[in-house]
Design an enzyme around this catalytic site. Structure first.
Site, mmCIF file in Angstrom:
data_model
loop_
_atom_site.group_PDB
_atom_site.id
_atom_site.type_symbol
_atom_site.label_atom_id
_atom_site.label_comp_id
_atom_site.label_asym_id
_atom_site.label_seq_id
_atom_site.Cartn_x
_atom_site.Cartn_y
_atom_site.Cartn_z
ATOM 1 N N ASN A 154 90.332 44.749 73.746
ATOM 2 C CA ASN A 154 91.160 44.900 72.532
ATOM 3 C C ASN A 154 90.670 44.071 71.486
ATOM 4 O O ASN A 154 91.585 43.757 70.308
ATOM 5 C CB ASN A 154 92.585 44.241 73.082
ATOM 6 C CG ASN A 154 92.530 42.854 73.601
ATOM 7 O OD1 ASN A 154 91.774 42.199 73.486
ATOM 8 N ND2 ASN A 154 93.678 42.484 74.146
ATOM 9 N N ARG A 292 95.048 31.961 68.882
ATOM 10 C CA ARG A 292 96.061 31.447 69.671
ATOM 11 C C ARG A 292 96.913 30.338 68.912
ATOM 12 O O ARG A 292 96.279 29.730 67.998
ATOM 13 C CB ARG A 292 95.319 30.511 70.923
ATOM 14 C CG ARG A 292 94.639 31.457 72.111
ATOM 15 C CD ARG A 292 95.801 32.244 72.865
ATOM 16 N NE ARG A 292 95.331 33.052 73.934
ATOM 17 C CZ ARG A 292 94.996 34.428 73.652
ATOM 18 N NH1 ARG A 292 95.474 34.966 72.548
ATOM 19 N NH2 ARG A 292 94.569 35.133 74.663
ATOM 20 N N GLN A 321 104.585 31.053 74.872
ATOM 21 C CA GLN A 321 104.950 32.414 74.937
ATOM 22 C C GLN A 321 105.647 32.783 76.299
ATOM 23 O O GLN A 321 105.013 32.515 77.296
ATOM 24 C CB GLN A 321 103.873 33.397 74.801
ATOM 25 C CG GLN A 321 103.221 33.179 73.287
ATOM 26 C CD GLN A 321 102.028 34.264 72.953
ATOM 27 O OE1 GLN A 321 101.641 34.388 71.869
ATOM 28 N NE2 GLN A 321 101.665 35.054 74.047
ATOM 29 N N HIS A 340 103.416 38.444 70.259
ATOM 30 C CA HIS A 340 102.149 38.964 70.732
ATOM 31 C C HIS A 340 101.634 40.325 70.951
ATOM 32 O O HIS A 340 101.953 40.715 72.011
ATOM 33 C CB HIS A 340 101.612 37.769 71.797
ATOM 34 C CG HIS A 340 100.285 37.840 71.960
ATOM 35 N ND1 HIS A 340 99.632 36.681 72.828
ATOM 36 C CD2 HIS A 340 99.201 38.226 71.573
ATOM 37 C CE1 HIS A 340 98.336 36.849 72.833
ATOM 38 N NE2 HIS A 340 97.918 38.003 72.188
HETATM 39 P P1 NDP Z 1 84.351 36.301 71.606
HETATM 40 O O1 NDP Z 1 83.858 35.569 72.824
HETATM 41 O O2 NDP Z 1 83.565 37.705 71.375
HETATM 42 O O3 NDP Z 1 84.273 35.274 70.271
HETATM 43 C C1 NDP Z 1 84.693 33.990 70.344
HETATM 44 C C2 NDP Z 1 83.800 33.053 69.129
HETATM 45 O O4 NDP Z 1 84.702 32.031 69.109
HETATM 46 C C3 NDP Z 1 82.414 33.150 69.599
HETATM 47 O O5 NDP Z 1 81.750 33.509 68.670
HETATM 48 C C4 NDP Z 1 82.487 31.700 69.817
HETATM 49 O O6 NDP Z 1 81.125 31.166 69.186
HETATM 50 C C5 NDP Z 1 83.337 30.889 68.911
HETATM 51 N N1 NDP Z 1 83.648 29.824 69.293
HETATM 52 C C6 NDP Z 1 83.971 29.160 70.309
HETATM 53 N N2 NDP Z 1 84.206 27.912 70.179
HETATM 54 C C7 NDP Z 1 84.246 27.741 68.803
HETATM 55 C C8 NDP Z 1 84.570 26.463 67.880
HETATM 56 N N3 NDP Z 1 84.775 25.365 68.342
HETATM 57 N N4 NDP Z 1 84.433 26.864 66.681
HETATM 58 C C9 NDP Z 1 83.978 27.897 66.150
HETATM 59 N N5 NDP Z 1 83.746 29.134 66.798
HETATM 60 C C10 NDP Z 1 83.887 28.741 68.026
HETATM 61 O O7 NDP Z 1 85.832 36.624 71.798
HETATM 62 P P2 NDP Z 1 86.831 37.656 70.981
HETATM 63 O O8 NDP Z 1 86.382 37.888 69.524
HETATM 64 O O9 NDP Z 1 86.789 38.980 71.568
HETATM 65 O O10 NDP Z 1 88.128 36.858 71.204
HETATM 66 C C11 NDP Z 1 88.382 35.764 70.440
HETATM 67 C C12 NDP Z 1 89.812 35.232 70.847
HETATM 68 O O11 NDP Z 1 90.919 35.795 70.323
HETATM 69 C C13 NDP Z 1 90.153 35.204 72.387
HETATM 70 O O12 NDP Z 1 89.439 34.144 73.093
HETATM 71 C C14 NDP Z 1 91.539 35.179 72.284
HETATM 72 O O13 NDP Z 1 92.057 33.778 72.400
HETATM 73 C C15 NDP Z 1 92.042 35.771 71.036
HETATM 74 N N6 NDP Z 1 92.514 37.294 71.265
HETATM 75 C C16 NDP Z 1 93.668 37.481 70.726
HETATM 76 C C17 NDP Z 1 94.264 38.522 71.114
HETATM 77 C C18 NDP Z 1 95.683 39.089 70.684
HETATM 78 O O14 NDP Z 1 96.329 40.229 71.015
HETATM 79 N N7 NDP Z 1 96.140 38.411 69.604
HETATM 80 C C19 NDP Z 1 93.648 39.807 71.978
HETATM 81 C C20 NDP Z 1 92.241 39.412 72.206
HETATM 82 C C21 NDP Z 1 91.678 38.133 71.809
HETATM 83 P P3 NDP Z 1 79.673 31.120 70.101
HETATM 84 O O15 NDP Z 1 79.664 32.348 70.950
HETATM 85 O O16 NDP Z 1 78.900 31.039 68.701
HETATM 86 O O17 NDP Z 1 79.692 30.046 70.834
#
Ligand code: NDP
Length: 406
Positions: A154, A292, A321, A340
């Site tokens: 998603n 989140r 939630q 959500h």
């Molecule tokens: P990804 O794993 O592709 O991306 C997460 C990114 O966050 C990575 O690039 C990671 O960095 C980075 N990251 C982790 N920790 C940190 C930090 N401390 N500071 C800065 N960047 C950080 O996941 P998605 O993009 O697919 O999803 C991200 C989040 O979105 C999910 O974990 C979820 O919580 C939320 N989400 C919400 C949804 C909704 O319905 N509202 C649905 C799907 C997801 P790196 O890889 O460089 O370490």
């Protein structure tokens, strides 16, 4: 992980409630558009087969993620409930002898250490969606419970929601729609907080699947694009999107009119946007948080909106939630919150239901689950989890979800 073909398993699936007026008899669209691959080339979920029609409601109790036939044909037991919070919830009663638990971030079954300790047979927690912060990952590692999610299912859905929310907040759509709906026509009222996005500076905290997809979708709006992440994007991507990379979140928020948050929730990111961080933002900036709820401090956001330090806050994620009915984000000024929903459009449901089926097929067949889906395996962070999460738990305070009343 232990794979057993010889034993019937019990699968507990915690899903959100059905529509208040029952399951739909028909849907707005007859079919979903065909999507070949995800943007980074990863293949879509590929179970051997599915027993649902893509485009139907699957994420609610009667939708059962389309799993019942498959599981029962395999001799397994499927228990589906939405009753997950408070003392003696149905989920808490059923988990004690469950082998697998499935839940969605939209209606998270908070899998705390205490719950895991009552669940002696539990081998795997599947997130039908993305984001496994509702599971105490440290406790899962300690109890050798694998955690998997349906990576990418998603991400594009959420990036679309982000673009929608940026435009609707900056242009103040909500006010204008309310005026139209209530029979009014005061143009000055409708536009006194309405701006163009063109020329603004927009930054994302994290440029993972969602963050990068949001940046790509924003480029045609002729804005300045910024990002902060733990790992830098490839130079070609930075060049293509004309991105400014920031070494710290602080340096980015100082210059941005709009900040979108797209990192996972884990102990490093919990409460990242507190009073101090918000005070470092450009005066009058907007925050869009579809990552989140707990990444933003509840009271600090309300305060920022009240003082005008923030012009708007929108997103679809809350903590806990369901959000208690008196959660202050429901009533604070200039918010554009939704429940959500961004990652559970009917389009997204079809993908994560298929992904859940794929994970279960692998589990029962004893074949490897894709690396991209792994968060915790064999007592350690693995796959996507090792890349994007840190050890620890972000589930504390989840008991408050029981205060929500239908
Ligand atoms: P990804 O794993 O592709 O991306 C997460 C990114 O966050 C990575 O690039 C990671 O960095 C980075 N990251 C982790 N920790 C940190 C930090 N401390 N500071 C800065 N960047 C950080 O996941 P998605 O993009 O697919 O999803 C991200 C989040 O979105 C999910 O974990 C979820 O919580 C939320 N989400 C919400 C949804 C909704 O319905 N509202 C649905 C799907 C997801 P790196 O890889 O460089 O370490």
């Amino acid at each position: 992980a232990i794979f057993r073909k010889d034993r019937e398993m019990k699968i507990l699936c915690v899903l959100y409630d059905d529509p208040t007026d029952g399951m739909p008899n028909s849907y707005a669209l007859n079919s979903l558009p065909h999507i070949e691959k995800y943007a980074d080339g990863m293949s879509l979920p590929s179970p051997k087969s599915i027993d649902f029609n893509p485009g139907e409601l699957l994420g609610c109790v009667s939708g059962e993620l389309g799993l019942r036939k498959f599981l029962e044909d395999g001799g397994h037991t499927l228990v589906v409930t939405s009753n997950k919070d408070g003392d003696n919830s149905e989920a808490d009663r059923e988990i004690v002898d469950a082998d697998i638990v499935i839940s969605q971030p939209f209606w998270p079954y908070y899998l705390t250490r205490e719950k895991m300790e009552t669940a002696k047979n539990l081998k795997m927690a599947i997130t039908a969606g993305i984001g496994s912060d509702h599971v105490d990952l440290q406790a899962a590692m300690d109890h050798n419970i694998d955690v998997v999610e349906v990576t990418f299912c998603n991400s594009i859905s959420v990036s679309e929601h982000i673009v929608m929310m940026i435009l609707s907040m900056v242009r103040d759509y909500h006010t204008q729609h309310a005026i139209a709906k209530s029979g009014g026509w005061n143009i000055a009222d409708a536009v006194k907080r309405s701006y163009d996005v063109e020329g603004m500076q927009i930054g994302t905290v994290a440029a993972g699947r969602i963050g990068l997809a949001a940046l790509r979708r924003l480029k045609p709006f002729e804005v300045g694009l910024h990002y902060f992440d733990r790992h830098r994007l490839a130079p070609e991507v930075e060049k293509e999107l004309n991105l400014t990379f920031h070494e710290t979140v602080e340096s980015m928020v100082e210059v941005c009119d709009v900040v979108t948050i797209n990192c996972p929730l884990h102990p490093e990111t919990e409460n990242l946007f507190d009073t101090e961080m918000i005070s470092k933002m450009k005066k009058g900036a907007y925050i869009i948080n579809t990552a989140r709820g707990k990444i933003c401090n509840r009271e600090a956001i309300e305060e920022g909106l009240k003082t005008g330090q923030l012009s708007g806050y929108a997103g679809d994620v809350w903590f806990p939630q369901p959000a208690p009915n008196d959660h202050i984000w429901r009533t604070m000024p200039n918010h554009g919150m939704t429940p959500h929903t961004s990652g559970t459009s009917l389009s997204a449901q079809a993908r994560y239901a298929a992904g859940t089926r794929e994970i279960l097929e692998c589990f029962f067949d004893g074949t490897p689950i894709r690396d991209e889906y792994l968060i915790v395996q064999n007592g350690a962070l693995a796959g996507t989890g090792a890349h994007s999460y840190s050890k620890g738990s972000a589930t504390s305070g989840s008991e408050e979800a029981s205060q929500y009343k239908k």
